[in-house]
Write an enzyme that holds these catalytic residues in place. Structure first.
Site, PDB file in Angstrom:
ATOM      1  N   SER A 265       1.025  -1.140  -0.062  1.00  0.00           N
ATOM      2  CA  SER A 265       0.066  -0.111   0.103  1.00  0.00           C
ATOM      3  C   SER A 265       0.891   1.094   0.023  1.00  0.00           C
ATOM      4  O   SER A 265       1.983   1.241   0.155  1.00  0.00           O
ATOM      5  CB  SER A 265      -0.908   0.089   1.455  1.00  0.00           C
ATOM      6  N   LYS A 266       0.217   2.388  -0.205  1.00  0.00           N
ATOM      7  CA  LYS A 266       1.038   3.500  -0.266  1.00  0.00           C
ATOM      8  C   LYS A 266       1.711   3.840   1.160  1.00  0.00           C
ATOM      9  O   LYS A 266       2.759   4.355   1.393  1.00  0.00           O
ATOM     10  CB  LYS A 266      -0.086   4.779  -0.555  1.00  0.00           C
ATOM     11  N   ARG A 267       1.004   3.342   2.391  1.00  0.00           N
ATOM     12  CA  ARG A 267       1.530   3.625   3.558  1.00  0.00           C
ATOM     13  C   ARG A 267       2.703   2.735   3.794  1.00  0.00           C
ATOM     14  O   ARG A 267       3.529   3.350   4.422  1.00  0.00           O
ATOM     15  CB  ARG A 267       0.355   3.205   4.452  1.00  0.00           C
ATOM     16  N   ASP A 270       5.620   4.951   2.130  1.00  0.00           N
ATOM     17  CA  ASP A 270       5.852   5.951   3.153  1.00  0.00           C
ATOM     18  C   ASP A 270       6.512   5.466   4.296  1.00  0.00           C
ATOM     19  O   ASP A 270       7.687   6.172   4.713  1.00  0.00           O
ATOM     20  CB  ASP A 270       4.772   6.714   3.864  1.00  0.00           C
TER      21      ASP A 270
END
Ligand code: GLU
Length: 513
Positions: A265-267, A270
């Protein structure tokens, strides 16, 4: 041109394009192009609540950057347009009505409050979020429970309503997936999905089937996350009488987190410090920017090559593939169903390999962008291709070109004088003073002659050239890195080379008279 092969990528414009989305594009593209078929992009924007400004532009720009250009899309209308579902709104209602007429769907007039009350009423530990399904529909306000007159009145009074599919009881829906083989679903486990919403917009489920039919899609490849929706789609194809025209399906494997646990996921990006979007994406609501592979210094060739191997294998040890090579060897039979772990270090390895392979003339545009982003604009005075040839082996990301080349274009702001000092002495000082004099007098300013003069002078001073190379490198480049020092000197020119040596000498201890 093979008019029978028509594939589509059907993104919803809800944000940046995750690398899994681009992989779906790639597999669609390769499959279509290999067979002379057509690759279509259809924007599925019927969910107005999730529509995000700029997302469609971003998706189409991303495909341009990757070199995976659609033959038909909102930017390039073909014979089956429009290619944006919101513009096709008037098409869908008739199909939903047809389903009702044939007993496969029904009107539902329940208000949001009534739906909420239903969820509260039927909530239990084993069923925390009850759905509108076969067990519940009989207790709700719909055309299955109301009399035909009541339904006609409600419709005449323009009462807000949706149209839902009537999932059959106790049936097994079969689907042959190109990757997974035969899959079956029990209809009892699927709820009565909304097909047409109160605002007359179709939901994804209706629109995807109607459009795949009207656009004559032959093969539908999409992410594995759409598998639970597949039985609804298969039934709709059947209920609309189009079963024989149904596309062949393939549900592509998920792209997993680096540790293999769950979908990337994008998380995760990050958290672990790598991009998961193709290009930078700025969320228009929060103003937050998620990094993209492009801005992180990836070549599109490397990005595409890396994606091809996430879920597909060529059956050989070959890892580097151009798009042309992929078109030769790609085969859906070699796409596996297990999730594919994403590995950022491996992605960088692909980029390094591609930086080495791409002709330096092609890298010039990339290099000038990197330089200009850092305020270096005098690059046209330099032979950029020669500079690229000297440093590209050392660059993993295009952004590395900044560190590896900036000293050609400007005097380094600081030099690592502390790395010279410990072994500095009067003899070395004298050597560099003589080197300046020698270089000042030379008429032939080229790599070989500079190197030769340096070695002769070192021998005359009885110092090993190896002891003088590092100081010279630091003086010219600023630190312990960079390509051959004499190549650097040759390219930056006599005045600048001498200036850099003098500047360093001024910072080093001088001999006592
Ligand atoms: N609109 C869906 C999405 O956002 C498309 C799924 C499909 O390809 O059927 O991914």
């Amino acid at each position: 041109m093979n008019h029978n092969i028509r594939v589509r990528f059907a993104p919803s414009p809800t944000g940046g394009l995750h690398l899994g989305g681009v992989r779906t594009v790639l597999f669609n593209y390769l499959f279509a192009k290999q067979q002379g078929g057509t690759f279509i992009v259809r924007i599925e924007d019927t969910d107005q609540g999730r529509w995000v400004p700029g997302a469609e532009e971003y998706i189409l720009d991303t495909l341009e950057w990757c070199g995976l250009q659609p033959d038909e899309s909102p930017r390039k209308e073909g014979p089956y347009g429009p290619y944006r579902q919101s513009e096709r709104k008037p098409i869908y209602r008739k199909y939903a009505e047809e389903l009702i007429a044939n007993g496969y769907a029904y009107y539902a007039f329940d208000t949001p409050e009534e739906l909420e009350a239903m969820r509260e009423k039927y909530k239990s530990d084993s069923n925390p979020s009850p759905q509108y399904n076969q067990a519940i529909r009989g207790f709700m306000k719909n055309s299955l429970t109301l009399s035909p007159d009541e339904v006609a009145q409600l419709l005449a009074a323009k009462t807000p309503h949706v149209i839902r599919i009537k999932m059959p009881e106790n049936e097994t829906v079969h689907l042959v997936d190109m990757i997974r083989g035969e899959i079956s679903f029990e209809t009892n486990t699927v709820d009565d999905k909304v097909l047409l919403k109160a605002d007359e917009m179709p939901t994804y489920h209706l629109a995807v089937v109607v459009d795949d039919y009207l656009m004559k899609i032959s093969h539908a490849f999409r992410g594995e996350e759409w598998l639970p929706s597949a039985p609804v789609h298969v039934l709709l194809w059947k209920y609309l009488g189009w079963e024989t025209a149904m596309p062949a399906w393939a549900h592509l494997p998920l792209i997993l987190k680096p540790d293999g646990h769950g979908k990337l996921s994008k998380r995760d990006g990050d958290r672990l410090g790598f991009p998961v979007f193709a290009m930078n994406w700025t969320d228009p609501k929060t103003g937050e920017t998620a990094r993209g592979f492009k801005e992180n210094g990836f070549l599109p060739q490397a990005f595409v090559n890396m994606l091809a191997l996430l879920g597909w294998n060529p059956g050989s040890d070959q890892e580097i593939f151009s798009i042309e090579e992929l078109l030769q060897v790609f085969n859906m039979n070699r796409v596996h169903k297990g999730g594919a772990k994403f590995d950022y270090e491996k992605a960088k390895w692909f980029n390094h390999e591609w930086i080495k392979r791409v002709p330096s003339s092609e890298l010039v545009t990339h290099l000038t962008k990197v330089l200009e982003a850092e305020g270096i604009n005098n690059h046209s005075a330099f032979p950029l291709e020669t500079i690229i040839n000297l440093v590209k082996e050392r660059c993993t990301l295009l952004t590395d070109f900044m560190l590896q080349t900036s000293f050609f274009f400007q005097t380094p702001a600081t030099i690592d004088i502390d790395s010279i000092k410990p072994k500095w002495n009067d003899a070395k000082n004298l050597f560099f003073v003589e080197l300046i004099r020698n270089w000042q007098l030379t008429n032939t300013w080229n790599t070989d002659d500079l190197h030769h003069a340096f070695q002769e002078l070192a021998a005359a001073n009885d110092i090993k050239p190896g002891e003088l190379m590092l100081p010279l490198r630091i003086m010219l480049v600023g630190g312990k890195f960079g390509p051959g020092v004499f190549e650097v000197a040759a390219l930056i020119g006599k005045d600048e080379s001498i200036h850099r040596i003098q500047r360093a000498l001024a910072q080093l201890p001088h001999p006592h008279p």
